[in-house]
Design a protein around this motif. Sequence first.
Motif, PDB file in Angstrom:
ATOM      1  N   GLN A   1       0.847  -1.191   0.000  1.00 52.23           N
ATOM      2  CA  GLN A   1       0.000   0.000   0.000  1.00 52.23           C
ATOM      3  C   GLN A   1       0.889   1.251   0.000  1.00 52.23           C
ATOM      4  OE1 GLN A   1      -2.529   0.289   3.406  1.00 52.23           O
ATOM      5  NE2 GLN A   1      -3.391   2.261   2.792  1.00 52.23           N
ATOM      6  N   VAL A   2       0.675   2.080  -0.997  1.00 57.72           N
ATOM      7  CA  VAL A   2       1.470   3.296  -1.115  1.00 57.72           C
ATOM      8  C   VAL A   2       0.937   4.359  -0.153  1.00 57.72           C
ATOM      9  CG1 VAL A   2       2.165   5.172  -2.641  1.00 57.72           C
ATOM     10  CG2 VAL A   2       2.035   2.823  -3.522  1.00 57.72           C
ATOM     11  N   GLN A   3       1.852   4.978   0.559  1.00 61.37           N
ATOM     12  CA  GLN A   3       1.489   6.090   1.435  1.00 61.37           C
ATOM     13  C   GLN A   3       2.457   7.243   1.232  1.00 61.37           C
ATOM     14  OE1 GLN A   3       1.174   4.484   5.514  1.00 61.37           O
ATOM     15  NE2 GLN A   3      -0.996   4.990   5.375  1.00 61.37           N
ATOM     16  N   LEU A   4       1.910   8.430   1.120  1.00 56.37           N
ATOM     17  CA  LEU A   4       2.688   9.667   1.093  1.00 56.37           C
ATOM     18  C   LEU A   4       2.169  10.521   2.242  1.00 56.37           C
ATOM     19  CD1 LEU A   4       2.586  10.482  -2.738  1.00 56.37           C
ATOM     20  CD2 LEU A   4       4.365   9.262  -1.481  1.00 56.37           C
ATOM     21  N   VAL A   5       3.066  10.882   3.146  1.00 63.19           N
ATOM     22  CA  VAL A   5       2.651  11.617   4.334  1.00 63.19           C
ATOM     23  C   VAL A   5       3.424  12.924   4.408  1.00 63.19           C
ATOM     24  CG1 VAL A   5       2.427  11.588   6.833  1.00 63.19           C
ATOM     25  CG2 VAL A   5       2.120   9.462   5.536  1.00 63.19           C
ATOM     26  N   GLU A   6       2.685  14.025   4.238  1.00 62.44           N
ATOM     27  CA  GLU A   6       3.302  15.348   4.298  1.00 62.44           C
ATOM     28  C   GLU A   6       3.344  15.844   5.736  1.00 62.44           C
ATOM     29  OE1 GLU A   6       0.563  15.465   0.539  1.00 62.44           O
ATOM     30  OE2 GLU A   6       0.474  14.713   2.605  1.00 62.44           O
ATOM     31  N   SER A   7       4.314  16.689   6.012  1.00 61.66           N
ATOM     32  CA  SER A   7       4.410  17.349   7.305  1.00 61.66           C
ATOM     33  C   SER A   7       5.152  18.665   7.131  1.00 61.66           C
ATOM     34  CB  SER A   7       5.128  16.460   8.325  1.00 61.66           C
ATOM     35  OG  SER A   7       6.442  16.181   7.886  1.00 61.66           O
ATOM     36  N   GLY A   8       5.063  19.506   8.155  1.00 61.14           N
ATOM     37  CA  GLY A   8       5.805  20.758   8.150  1.00 61.14           C
ATOM     38  C   GLY A   8       4.971  21.999   7.900  1.00 61.14           C
ATOM     39  N   GLY A   9       3.700  21.821   7.557  1.00 62.11           N
ATOM     40  CA  GLY A   9       2.856  22.987   7.356  1.00 62.11           C
ATOM     41  C   GLY A   9       2.629  23.738   8.658  1.00 62.11           C
ATOM     42  N   ALA A  10       2.421  25.044   8.542  1.00 57.97           N
ATOM     43  CA  ALA A  10       2.257  25.866   9.736  1.00 57.97           C
ATOM     44  C   ALA A  10       1.757  27.243   9.343  1.00 57.97           C
ATOM     45  CB  ALA A  10       3.578  25.984  10.490  1.00 57.97           C
ATOM     46  N   LEU A  11       1.506  28.051  10.373  1.00 55.19           N
ATOM     47  CA  LEU A  11       1.198  29.476  10.192  1.00 55.19           C
ATOM     48  C   LEU A  11       2.505  30.242  10.320  1.00 55.19           C
ATOM     49  CD1 LEU A  11      -0.694  31.957  10.083  1.00 55.19           C
ATOM     50  CD2 LEU A  11      -0.954  31.716  12.574  1.00 55.19           C
ATOM     51  N   VAL A  12       2.801  31.075   9.330  1.00 51.33           N
ATOM     52  CA  VAL A  12       4.053  31.816   9.328  1.00 51.33           C
ATOM     53  C   VAL A  12       3.792  33.228   8.807  1.00 51.33           C
ATOM     54  CG1 VAL A  12       4.677  31.002   7.009  1.00 51.33           C
ATOM     55  CG2 VAL A  12       6.483  31.709   8.597  1.00 51.33           C
ATOM     56  N   GLN A  13       4.604  34.164   9.231  1.00 51.89           N
ATOM     57  CA  GLN A  13       4.460  35.536   8.759  1.00 51.89           C
ATOM     58  C   GLN A  13       5.079  35.686   7.369  1.00 51.89           C
ATOM     59  OE1 GLN A  13       6.119  38.136  11.786  1.00 51.89           O
ATOM     60  NE2 GLN A  13       4.090  38.443  12.683  1.00 51.89           N
ATOM     61  N   ALA A  14       4.582  36.651   6.638  1.00 51.17           N
ATOM     62  CA  ALA A  14       5.147  36.950   5.330  1.00 51.17           C
ATOM     63  C   ALA A  14       6.647  37.216   5.459  1.00 51.17           C
ATOM     64  CB  ALA A  14       4.448  38.147   4.723  1.00 51.17           C
ATOM     65  N   GLY A  15       7.406  36.684   4.512  1.00 51.87           N
ATOM     66  CA  GLY A  15       8.852  36.801   4.556  1.00 51.87           C
ATOM     67  C   GLY A  15       9.538  35.655   5.270  1.00 51.87           C
ATOM     68  N   GLY A  16       8.750  34.832   5.929  1.00 53.98           N
ATOM     69  CA  GLY A  16       9.310  33.714   6.672  1.00 53.98           C
ATOM     70  C   GLY A  16       9.584  32.498   5.804  1.00 53.98           C
ATOM     71  N   SER A  17      10.003  31.425   6.466  1.00 57.08           N
ATOM     72  CA  SER A  17      10.382  30.197   5.774  1.00 57.08           C
ATOM     73  C   SER A  17       9.730  28.988   6.425  1.00 57.08           C
ATOM     74  CB  SER A  17      11.901  30.006   5.809  1.00 57.08           C
ATOM     75  OG  SER A  17      12.567  31.048   5.143  1.00 57.08           O
ATOM     76  N   LEU A  18       9.503  27.980   5.613  1.00 50.35           N
ATOM     77  CA  LEU A  18       9.029  26.690   6.092  1.00 50.35           C
ATOM     78  C   LEU A  18       9.699  25.603   5.260  1.00 50.35           C
ATOM     79  CD1 LEU A  18       5.152  27.026   6.550  1.00 50.35           C
ATOM     80  CD2 LEU A  18       6.832  26.689   8.362  1.00 50.35           C
ATOM     81  N   ARG A  19       9.809  24.428   5.862  1.00 45.83           N
ATOM     82  CA  ARG A  19      10.293  23.268   5.126  1.00 45.83           C
ATOM     83  C   ARG A  19       9.254  22.160   5.229  1.00 45.83           C
ATOM     84  NH1 ARG A  19      15.005  18.928   6.565  1.00 45.83           N
ATOM     85  NH2 ARG A  19      15.883  18.644   4.484  1.00 45.83           N
ATOM     86  N   LEU A  20       8.709  21.781   4.097  1.00 44.34           N
ATOM     87  CA  LEU A  20       7.770  20.680   4.051  1.00 44.34           C
ATOM     88  C   LEU A  20       8.513  19.387   3.758  1.00 44.34           C
ATOM     89  CD1 LEU A  20       4.849  22.234   1.959  1.00 44.34           C
ATOM     90  CD2 LEU A  20       5.308  22.420   4.414  1.00 44.34           C
ATOM     91  N   SER A  21       8.017  18.303   4.340  1.00 44.02           N
ATOM     92  CA  SER A  21       8.565  16.979   4.089  1.00 44.02           C
ATOM     93  C   SER A  21       7.453  16.062   3.618  1.00 44.02           C
ATOM     94  CB  SER A  21       9.195  16.401   5.361  1.00 44.02           C
ATOM     95  OG  SER A  21      10.246  17.205   5.837  1.00 44.02           O
ATOM     96  N   CYS A  22       7.811  15.094   2.813  1.00 41.74           N
ATOM     97  CA  CYS A  22       6.868  14.070   2.366  1.00 41.74           C
ATOM     98  C   CYS A  22       7.575  12.732   2.458  1.00 41.74           C
ATOM     99  CB  CYS A  22       6.408  14.341   0.952  1.00 41.74           C
ATOM    100  SG  CYS A  22       5.422  13.011   0.217  1.00 41.74           S
ATOM    101  N   ALA A  23       7.122  11.906   3.394  1.00 39.66           N
ATOM    102  CA  ALA A  23       7.694  10.582   3.581  1.00 39.66           C
ATOM    103  C   ALA A  23       6.879   9.559   2.793  1.00 39.66           C
ATOM    104  CB  ALA A  23       7.707  10.229   5.057  1.00 39.66           C
ATOM    105  N   ALA A  24       7.559   8.790   1.965  1.00 35.98           N
ATOM    106  CA  ALA A  24       6.890   7.818   1.107  1.00 35.98           C
ATOM    107  C   ALA A  24       7.158   6.398   1.579  1.00 35.98           C
ATOM    108  CB  ALA A  24       7.375   7.986  -0.327  1.00 35.98           C
ATOM    109  N   SER A  25       6.176   5.535   1.391  1.00 35.44           N
ATOM    110  CA  SER A  25       6.336   4.116   1.694  1.00 35.44           C
ATOM    111  C   SER A  25       5.476   3.317   0.732  1.00 35.44           C
ATOM    112  CB  SER A  25       5.950   3.813   3.139  1.00 35.44           C
ATOM    113  OG  SER A  25       4.594   4.163   3.377  1.00 35.44           O
ATOM    114  N   GLY A  26       5.852   2.035   0.575  1.00 31.65           N
ATOM    115  CA  GLY A  26       5.070   1.159  -0.293  1.00 31.65           C
ATOM    116  C   GLY A  26       5.359   1.315  -1.764  1.00 31.65           C
ATOM    117  N   LEU A  27       6.408   2.031  -2.115  1.00 32.01           N
ATOM    118  CA  LEU A  27       6.787   2.195  -3.502  1.00 32.01           C
ATOM    119  C   LEU A  27       8.304   2.270  -3.608  1.00 32.01           C
ATOM    120  CD1 LEU A  27       7.635   5.378  -3.390  1.00 32.01           C
ATOM    121  CD2 LEU A  27       5.257   5.780  -3.973  1.00 32.01           C
ATOM    122  N   THR A  28       8.793   2.097  -4.828  1.00 29.47           N
ATOM    123  CA  THR A  28      10.233   2.198  -5.070  1.00 29.47           C
ATOM    124  C   THR A  28      10.544   3.672  -5.275  1.00 29.47           C
ATOM    125  OG1 THR A  28      10.160   0.027  -6.122  1.00 29.47           O
ATOM    126  CG2 THR A  28      12.165   1.345  -6.428  1.00 29.47           C
TER     127      THR A  28
END
Length: 122
Positions: A1-28
């Motif tokens: 079973q393929v799963q893609l799980v995103e994380s890292g979203g948030a509330l941030v002020q303009a000009g700021g930075s975020l890093r999103l991640s996506c962990a995958a499983s069940g696939l090559t």
Amino acid sequence: QVQLVESGGALVQAGGSLRLSCAASGLTFSSKMMGWFRQAPGKAREFVAAISRYSTIYYANSVKGRFTISRDNAKNTVYLQMNSLKPEDTAVYYCAATGGQVTTREWEYDYWGQGTQVTVSS
């Protein structure tokens, strides 16, 4: 079973930075093209960035120079570093995978995550 799980979203002020991640499983993971898409309220989902199995990278013009996509095949994870965020970047961000041809078209992606909310305040 393929799963893609995103994380890292948030509330941030303009000009700021975020890093999103996506962990995958069940696939090559190393053989897949990975993409990030986003959907703002009341708008259609749109392409943000993609990275091929050979690490060829594509960006939407709206994020070029501010966002950076990368992948770590050892961790089965794709990242989206977002800098100089603007209120118009506010959206749910989705990770997607395809084993097909190199593409930025969402209908050509086979697998999707559930999304992570990014909110940029002015």
